[in-house]
Design an enzyme around this catalytic site. Structure first.
Site, PDB file in Angstrom:
ATOM      1  N   GLN A   1     -28.462 -53.622 -42.121  1.00  0.00           N
ATOM      2  CA  GLN A   1     -28.602 -53.718 -43.577  1.00  0.00           C
ATOM      3  C   GLN A   1     -28.267 -52.380 -44.264  1.00  0.00           C
ATOM      4  O   GLN A   1     -27.615 -52.361 -45.306  1.00  0.00           O
ATOM      5  CB  GLN A   1     -30.020 -54.138 -43.904  1.00  0.00           C
ATOM      6  CG  GLN A   1     -30.141 -54.818 -45.249  1.00  0.00           C
ATOM      7  CD  GLN A   1     -31.540 -55.345 -45.487  1.00  0.00           C
ATOM      8  OE1 GLN A   1     -32.508 -54.627 -45.267  1.00  0.00           O
ATOM      9  NE2 GLN A   1     -31.638 -56.569 -45.940  1.00  0.00           N
TER      10      GLN A   1
ATOM     11  N   THR B   1     -11.803 -67.524 -46.787  1.00  0.00           N
ATOM     12  CA  THR B   1     -10.816 -68.604 -46.722  1.00  0.00           C
ATOM     13  C   THR B   1     -11.536 -69.852 -46.222  1.00  0.00           C
ATOM     14  O   THR B   1     -12.758 -69.825 -46.039  1.00  0.00           O
ATOM     15  CB  THR B   1      -9.658 -68.239 -45.770  1.00  0.00           C
ATOM     16  OG1 THR B   1     -10.224 -67.995 -44.484  1.00  0.00           O
ATOM     17  CG2 THR B   1      -8.879 -67.035 -46.251  1.00  0.00           C
TER      18      THR B   1
ATOM     19  N   ILE C   1     -22.400 -73.355 -46.907  1.00  0.00           N
ATOM     20  CA  ILE C   1     -21.000 -73.464 -46.503  1.00  0.00           C
ATOM     21  C   ILE C   1     -20.238 -74.042 -47.681  1.00  0.00           C
ATOM     22  O   ILE C   1     -20.687 -75.005 -48.307  1.00  0.00           O
ATOM     23  CB  ILE C   1     -20.868 -74.364 -45.257  1.00  0.00           C
ATOM     24  CG1 ILE C   1     -21.542 -73.656 -44.079  1.00  0.00           C
ATOM     25  CG2 ILE C   1     -19.406 -74.670 -44.956  1.00  0.00           C
ATOM     26  CD1 ILE C   1     -21.577 -74.469 -42.808  1.00  0.00           C
TER      27      ILE C   1
ATOM     28  N   GLU D   1     -24.680 -52.203 -44.551  1.00  0.00           N
ATOM     29  CA  GLU D   1     -24.164 -53.162 -45.545  1.00  0.00           C
ATOM     30  C   GLU D   1     -24.222 -52.570 -46.954  1.00  0.00           C
ATOM     31  O   GLU D   1     -23.330 -52.809 -47.767  1.00  0.00           O
ATOM     32  CB  GLU D   1     -25.003 -54.449 -45.529  1.00  0.00           C
ATOM     33  CG  GLU D   1     -24.814 -55.271 -44.291  1.00  0.00           C
ATOM     34  CD  GLU D   1     -25.457 -56.645 -44.399  1.00  0.00           C
ATOM     35  OE1 GLU D   1     -24.843 -57.616 -43.960  1.00  0.00           O
ATOM     36  OE2 GLU D   1     -26.586 -56.745 -44.904  1.00  0.00           O
TER      37      GLU D   1
ATOM     38  N   ASN E   1     -28.427 -56.582 -50.922  1.00  0.00           N
ATOM     39  CA  ASN E   1     -27.016 -56.231 -51.142  1.00  0.00           C
ATOM     40  C   ASN E   1     -26.679 -56.270 -52.625  1.00  0.00           C
ATOM     41  O   ASN E   1     -25.967 -55.398 -53.134  1.00  0.00           O
ATOM     42  CB  ASN E   1     -26.102 -57.170 -50.356  1.00  0.00           C
ATOM     43  CG  ASN E   1     -25.981 -56.744 -48.910  1.00  0.00           C
ATOM     44  OD1 ASN E   1     -25.267 -55.806 -48.600  1.00  0.00           O
ATOM     45  ND2 ASN E   1     -26.714 -57.412 -48.035  1.00  0.00           N
TER      46      ASN E   1
ATOM     47  N   HIS F   1     -20.811 -60.290 -43.990  1.00  0.00           N
ATOM     48  CA  HIS F   1     -21.385 -61.028 -42.857  1.00  0.00           C
ATOM     49  C   HIS F   1     -22.030 -60.026 -41.897  1.00  0.00           C
ATOM     50  O   HIS F   1     -21.432 -58.992 -41.587  1.00  0.00           O
ATOM     51  CB  HIS F   1     -20.268 -61.809 -42.148  1.00  0.00           C
ATOM     52  CG  HIS F   1     -20.779 -62.621 -41.016  1.00  0.00           C
ATOM     53  ND1 HIS F   1     -21.457 -63.804 -41.192  1.00  0.00           N
ATOM     54  CD2 HIS F   1     -20.750 -62.409 -39.668  1.00  0.00           C
ATOM     55  CE1 HIS F   1     -21.811 -64.293 -40.021  1.00  0.00           C
ATOM     56  NE2 HIS F   1     -21.385 -63.464 -39.083  1.00  0.00           N
TER      57      HIS F   1
ATOM     58  N   LEU G   1     -14.880 -70.835 -41.838  1.00  0.00           N
ATOM     59  CA  LEU G   1     -16.177 -70.167 -42.002  1.00  0.00           C
ATOM     60  C   LEU G   1     -16.169 -68.782 -41.340  1.00  0.00           C
ATOM     61  O   LEU G   1     -15.889 -68.673 -40.143  1.00  0.00           O
ATOM     62  CB  LEU G   1     -17.291 -71.036 -41.387  1.00  0.00           C
ATOM     63  CG  LEU G   1     -18.699 -70.444 -41.455  1.00  0.00           C
ATOM     64  CD1 LEU G   1     -19.202 -70.396 -42.899  1.00  0.00           C
ATOM     65  CD2 LEU G   1     -19.655 -71.224 -40.575  1.00  0.00           C
ATOM     66  N   ASP G   2     -16.486 -67.756 -42.125  1.00  0.00           N
ATOM     67  CA  ASP G   2     -16.524 -66.363 -41.657  1.00  0.00           C
ATOM     68  C   ASP G   2     -15.214 -65.954 -40.978  1.00  0.00           C
ATOM     69  O   ASP G   2     -15.203 -65.067 -40.120  1.00  0.00           O
ATOM     70  CB  ASP G   2     -17.709 -66.126 -40.695  1.00  0.00           C
ATOM     71  CG  ASP G   2     -19.052 -66.404 -41.350  1.00  0.00           C
ATOM     72  OD1 ASP G   2     -19.180 -66.148 -42.560  1.00  0.00           O
ATOM     73  OD2 ASP G   2     -19.963 -66.880 -40.657  1.00  0.00           O
TER      74      ASP G   2
HETATM   75  C1  GRF Z   1     -26.989 -59.945 -45.338  1.00  0.00           C
HETATM   76  O1  GRF Z   1     -27.323 -59.576 -44.039  1.00  0.00           O
HETATM   77  C2  GRF Z   1     -25.569 -60.448 -45.400  1.00  0.00           C
HETATM   78  O2  GRF Z   1     -24.753 -59.878 -44.448  1.00  0.00           O
HETATM   79  C3  GRF Z   1     -25.746 -61.919 -45.107  1.00  0.00           C
HETATM   80  O3  GRF Z   1     -26.947 -62.273 -45.731  1.00  0.00           O
HETATM   81  C4  GRF Z   1     -27.807 -61.145 -45.809  1.00  0.00           C
HETATM   82  C5  GRF Z   1     -28.243 -61.006 -47.236  1.00  0.00           C
HETATM   83  O4  GRF Z   1     -29.274 -60.074 -47.377  1.00  0.00           O
HETATM   84  N1  GRF Z   1     -24.597 -62.658 -45.556  1.00  0.00           N
HETATM   85  P1  GRF Z   1     -29.786 -59.647 -48.822  1.00  0.00           P
HETATM   86  O5  GRF Z   1     -30.281 -60.926 -49.517  1.00  0.00           O
HETATM   87  O6  GRF Z   1     -28.659 -59.020 -49.545  1.00  0.00           O
HETATM   88  O7  GRF Z   1     -30.926 -58.706 -48.566  1.00  0.00           O
END
Ligand code: GRF
Length: 230
Positions: free
Chosen positions: A172, A142, A93, A175, A15, A110, A145-146
């Site tokens: 992914q 906030t 956390i 994302e 990401n 998430h 959590l999530d």
């Molecule tokens: C992702 O799936 C994200 O949603 C979660 O952790 C993962 C991170 O993946 N919070 P990367 O390290 O960005 O490949």
């Protein structure tokens, strides 16, 4: 002035890479000024270094408790004076004090269609439940959590042949479109947290968040209209 962004990671950083690649052609608008990990061997730190971004590693194991680690982390982040802090696979956390300090400028991604499947093992849980769709969500962070106000989600469908790995790969991909979109809304001053509600262009975002497909369609239509106007 460019929006100053700090990204927190714990792992591979795909990401983070999507954010770096997205910002590369327009660093005058937004700039990742630091990448910080609680794990010194996180591959994401190498991705940041390859892009010329300063990195820091701060191990939670060096602190006697969560509050002291979070305080130290907060201090390191503040050295970079960020406008925006992005959690991108940061597997810790966070304390209420930390979250409050970055109120309104702290986002997380998430791997589920929140509010479903907060916490870990989201792909396995979606498969076990027999869900037909799954995905990822960007939200303001906030104290719950999530559980902060939802901004936008990317949906993927679940097929009979999907495994945890195949589902993870599909999620992914979504994302990597989703997080840059939300980041850019913030950079452009379009996305804000107001009275504990996520707002886009001054309008409250519905509680279930927006859908990436709708947002991308809107963007294409908008670009089309602009082209016709020229
Ligand atoms: C992702 O799936 C994200 O949603 C979660 O952790 C993962 C991170 O993946 N919070 P990367 O390290 O960005 O490949």
């Amino acid at each position: 002035m460019a929006c100053r962004i700090v990204v927190l990671i714990s792992g591979s950083g795909t990401n983070l890479q999507a954010l770096i690649d997205d910002l590369a052609p327009r660093s005058e608008h937004g700039q990742i000024v630091a990448v910080i990990s609680n794990k010194a061997d996180a591959f994401g730190l190498q991705r940041a270094q390859a892009a010329g971004i300063p990195t820091r590693a701060l191990s939670h194991r060096d602190y006697p408790d969560r509050a002291l680690f979070d305080q130290a982390l907060c201090n390191v982040i503040d050295e970079f004076a960020p406008d925006l802090v992005l959690l991108a696979g940061f597997m810790r956390i966070l304390t209420a004090d930390f979250v409050r300090h970055f109120h309104g400028r702290l986002l997380n991604i998430h791997p589920s269609l929140l509010p479903k499947y907060k916490g870990l093992h989201t792909h396995a849980r979606a498969l076990e439940a027999g869900d037909r769709e799954h995905g990822s969500t960007v939200h303001f962070v906030t104290e719950e959590l999530d559980g902060g106000p939802l901004i936008v989600s990317a949906r993927v469908s679940i097929n009979a042949t999907d495994t945890e790995a195949s589902l993870a790969a599909k999620v992914q991909q979504g994302e990597h479109r989703l997080y840059p979109l939300a980041m850019n809304w913030f950079i452009q001053g379009r996305l804000r947290l107001q009275d504990n509600r996520a707002c886009l262009d001054g309008q409250p975002i519905p509680e279930q968040g927006l859908d990436l497909e709708d947002c991308e369609t809107d963007k294409r239509e908008h670009a089309h209209v602009l082209q016709q106007d020229q």
